[in-house]
Scaffold this active site. Sequence first.
Site, PDB file in Angstrom:
ATOM      1  N   THR A   1     -28.682-109.676 -27.893  1.00 32.82           N
ATOM      2  CA  THR A   1     -28.621-110.894 -28.244  1.00 32.82           C
ATOM      3  C   THR A   1     -29.404-112.149 -27.324  1.00 32.82           C
ATOM      4  O   THR A   1     -29.849-111.688 -26.340  1.00 32.82           O
ATOM      5  CB  THR A   1     -26.995-111.455 -28.238  1.00 32.82           C
ATOM      6  OG1 THR A   1     -27.115-112.697 -28.401  1.00 32.82           O
ATOM      7  CG2 THR A   1     -26.562-110.979 -26.882  1.00 32.82           C
TER       8      THR A   1
ATOM      9  N   LYS B   1     -23.122-108.375 -22.599  1.00 36.71           N
ATOM     10  CA  LYS B   1     -24.288-107.901 -23.215  1.00 36.71           C
ATOM     11  C   LYS B   1     -25.357-107.791 -22.034  1.00 36.71           C
ATOM     12  O   LYS B   1     -26.017-106.686 -22.322  1.00 36.71           O
ATOM     13  CB  LYS B   1     -24.558-108.667 -24.397  1.00 36.71           C
ATOM     14  CG  LYS B   1     -23.510-108.717 -25.301  1.00 36.71           C
ATOM     15  CD  LYS B   1     -23.327-107.259 -26.216  1.00 36.71           C
ATOM     16  CE  LYS B   1     -24.928-107.057 -27.116  1.00 36.71           C
ATOM     17  NZ  LYS B   1     -24.565-105.656 -27.660  1.00 36.71           N
TER      18      LYS B   1
HETATM   19  P1  NAD Z   1     -18.999-107.277 -35.148  1.00 33.90           P
HETATM   20  O1  NAD Z   1     -18.070-107.743 -34.283  1.00 33.90           O
HETATM   21  O2  NAD Z   1     -19.152-107.816 -36.588  1.00 33.90           O
HETATM   22  O3  NAD Z   1     -18.916-105.626 -35.368  1.00 33.90           O
HETATM   23  C1  NAD Z   1     -18.902-104.685 -34.184  1.00 33.90           C
HETATM   24  C2  NAD Z   1     -18.672-103.254 -34.801  1.00 33.90           C
HETATM   25  O4  NAD Z   1     -18.320-102.447 -33.650  1.00 33.90           O
HETATM   26  C3  NAD Z   1     -17.196-103.123 -35.486  1.00 33.90           C
HETATM   27  O5  NAD Z   1     -17.233-102.531 -36.533  1.00 33.90           O
HETATM   28  C4  NAD Z   1     -16.421-102.408 -34.505  1.00 33.90           C
HETATM   29  O6  NAD Z   1     -15.128-101.612 -35.008  1.00 33.90           O
HETATM   30  C5  NAD Z   1     -17.140-101.651 -33.731  1.00 33.90           C
HETATM   31  N1  NAD Z   1     -16.693-101.407 -32.343  1.00 33.90           N
HETATM   32  C6  NAD Z   1     -16.305-102.221 -31.349  1.00 33.90           C
HETATM   33  N2  NAD Z   1     -16.151-101.845 -30.180  1.00 33.90           N
HETATM   34  C7  NAD Z   1     -16.284-100.304 -30.577  1.00 33.90           C
HETATM   35  C8  NAD Z   1     -16.168 -99.200 -29.715  1.00 33.90           C
HETATM   36  N3  NAD Z   1     -15.643 -99.341 -28.332  1.00 33.90           N
HETATM   37  N4  NAD Z   1     -16.639 -98.036 -30.002  1.00 33.90           N
HETATM   38  C9  NAD Z   1     -17.386 -98.035 -31.373  1.00 33.90           C
HETATM   39  N5  NAD Z   1     -17.342 -99.152 -32.158  1.00 33.90           N
HETATM   40  C10 NAD Z   1     -16.726-100.173 -31.702  1.00 33.90           C
HETATM   41  O7  NAD Z   1     -20.753-107.310 -34.485  1.00 33.90           O
HETATM   42  P2  NAD Z   1     -21.802-107.704 -35.193  1.00 33.90           P
HETATM   43  O8  NAD Z   1     -21.817-109.231 -35.390  1.00 33.90           O
HETATM   44  O9  NAD Z   1     -22.029-106.846 -36.392  1.00 33.90           O
HETATM   45  O10 NAD Z   1     -22.807-107.217 -33.937  1.00 33.90           O
HETATM   46  C11 NAD Z   1     -23.450-106.161 -33.786  1.00 33.90           C
HETATM   47  C12 NAD Z   1     -24.368-105.986 -32.673  1.00 33.90           C
HETATM   48  O11 NAD Z   1     -25.446-106.970 -32.869  1.00 33.90           O
HETATM   49  C13 NAD Z   1     -23.425-106.251 -31.388  1.00 33.90           C
HETATM   50  O12 NAD Z   1     -24.040-105.577 -30.110  1.00 33.90           O
HETATM   51  C14 NAD Z   1     -23.791-107.741 -30.960  1.00 33.90           C
HETATM   52  O13 NAD Z   1     -23.655-107.944 -29.569  1.00 33.90           O
HETATM   53  C15 NAD Z   1     -25.175-107.657 -31.473  1.00 33.90           C
HETATM   54  N6  NAD Z   1     -25.838-109.272 -32.089  1.00 33.90           N
HETATM   55  C16 NAD Z   1     -25.219-109.938 -33.060  1.00 33.90           C
HETATM   56  C17 NAD Z   1     -25.700-111.095 -33.378  1.00 33.90           C
HETATM   57  C18 NAD Z   1     -24.786-112.098 -34.455  1.00 33.90           C
HETATM   58  O14 NAD Z   1     -24.896-113.094 -34.732  1.00 33.90           O
HETATM   59  N7  NAD Z   1     -23.517-111.354 -35.102  1.00 33.90           N
HETATM   60  C19 NAD Z   1     -26.736-111.654 -33.002  1.00 33.90           C
HETATM   61  C20 NAD Z   1     -27.375-111.015 -32.065  1.00 33.90           C
HETATM   62  C21 NAD Z   1     -27.091-109.650 -31.485  1.00 33.90           C
END
Ligand code: NAD
Length: 358
Positions: free
Chosen positions: A132, A162
């Site tokens: 992120t 992160k």
């Molecule tokens: P989200 O919270 O919607 O989904 C996270 C997923 O990871 C879920 O399906 C959850 O069940 C799974 N999960 C959580 N802990 C786990 C574990 N210990 N083992 C296996 N699975 C596990 O998140 P998102 O918004 O889809 O984000 C995905 C990635 O992208 C993350 O790493 C986040 O930091 C990064 N990110 C998100 C954004 C955003 O705007 N949403 C922006 C930049 C980066």
Amino acid sequence: MILVTGGAGFIGANFVLDWLAGQDEPVVNLDKLTYAGNMENLAALKTDSRHVFVQGDIADGGLVAELLARYQPRAVINFAAESHVDRSILGPEAFIQTNIVGTFRLLEAVRAYWNGLASGPKQGFRFLHVSTDEVYGSLSRETPAFTESNAYEPNSPYSASKAASDHLVRAYHHTYGVPVLTTNCSNNYGPYHFPEKLIPLMIVNALAGKALPVYGDGQQIRDWLYVKDHCSAIRRVLEGGGPGEVYNVGGWNEKPNIEIVQTICALLDELRPRQAGGSYTSQITFVKDRPGHDRRYAIDAHKLERELGWKPAETFETGIRKTVQWYLDNPDWVSRVQSGAYREWTDRQYGQTAESVV
Ligand code: NAD
Ligand code: TYD
């Protein structure tokens, strides 16, 4: 094949769906199915043999090692994380466990697997870590956007966890030679976004006649990227990125929160006018600010454009219209994710600051 972690969450599910819509290379999807993981996001793949779903934790080194040995993926893409800043403020422990310890265990399993590969597959293997822009901290209005060389200055337990995971990924390249790639992306929005985050929360609350809780003065700025553009950036980095390299991903769409909420209200006024008349903007409520709230994030995505030729396909105007329409078209998905656990969260987060919100 590829191994994706966290592929039942918002971005991961979009990624898996887009991946299999564009090619036949199979995906093993390892997801713990926390509150944020939802098999319904993957319903279209229920009978698709190219998708293998495994419920499990990235921190379970034994399980990850077994999956790597069995499926021999050419790449691992790590989406799995605890991802919501407000939850990290109320309960940071799970963020440390998954984002730091989980990434560490995953890296350990990947390192052992990669070391054991024959030279061809070893050379081609990639570990792509999805991160992120929040790791870079907060900008003032005048400061230039984050580049890949900005110092890390994370301010929330989420962004700190992160940042720690990014550092581990970097170290595994520097020390052990694991061919890693890291992407640091700005705020995503689009289909299957869990309605605890700003954009989906505002859409579902507006439609339910509830208050639209804007933190503080609503002048905090985020850069917004349509989720499918993030997915295309990840595919591009996986294909052409240099091992050890970091790529910023952004939409060139910096907007203050209040403007996002007003845009959503205007789209809903057009697409689903309020039965009671008047604009959805009348539901906007300013509530207590988030502790330590970062003022501005902005991403300079020139490196990705210059080196790998990636650009977002959607503008904010086209992406937000598609997103609002998706929520209007999928009321069953919305009502099913608003389970008891979701209500507990909204009571806890908004109950005391704006009684009418939930
Ligand atoms: P989200 O919270 O919607 O989904 C996270 C997923 O990871 C879920 O399906 C959850 O069940 C799974 N999960 C959580 N802990 C786990 C574990 N210990 N083992 C296996 N699975 C596990 O998140 P998102 O918004 O889809 O984000 C995905 C990635 O992208 C993350 O790493 C986040 O930091 C990064 N990110 C998100 C954004 C955003 O705007 N949403 C922006 C930049 C980066
Ligand atoms: P969010 O979607 O939680 O993403 P992040 O904190 O990772 O950027 O929040 C986006 C912005 O919207 C952030 O500045 C906080 C603000 N916000 C509100 O004003 N009200 C809300 O109810 C939520 C969830 C967020």
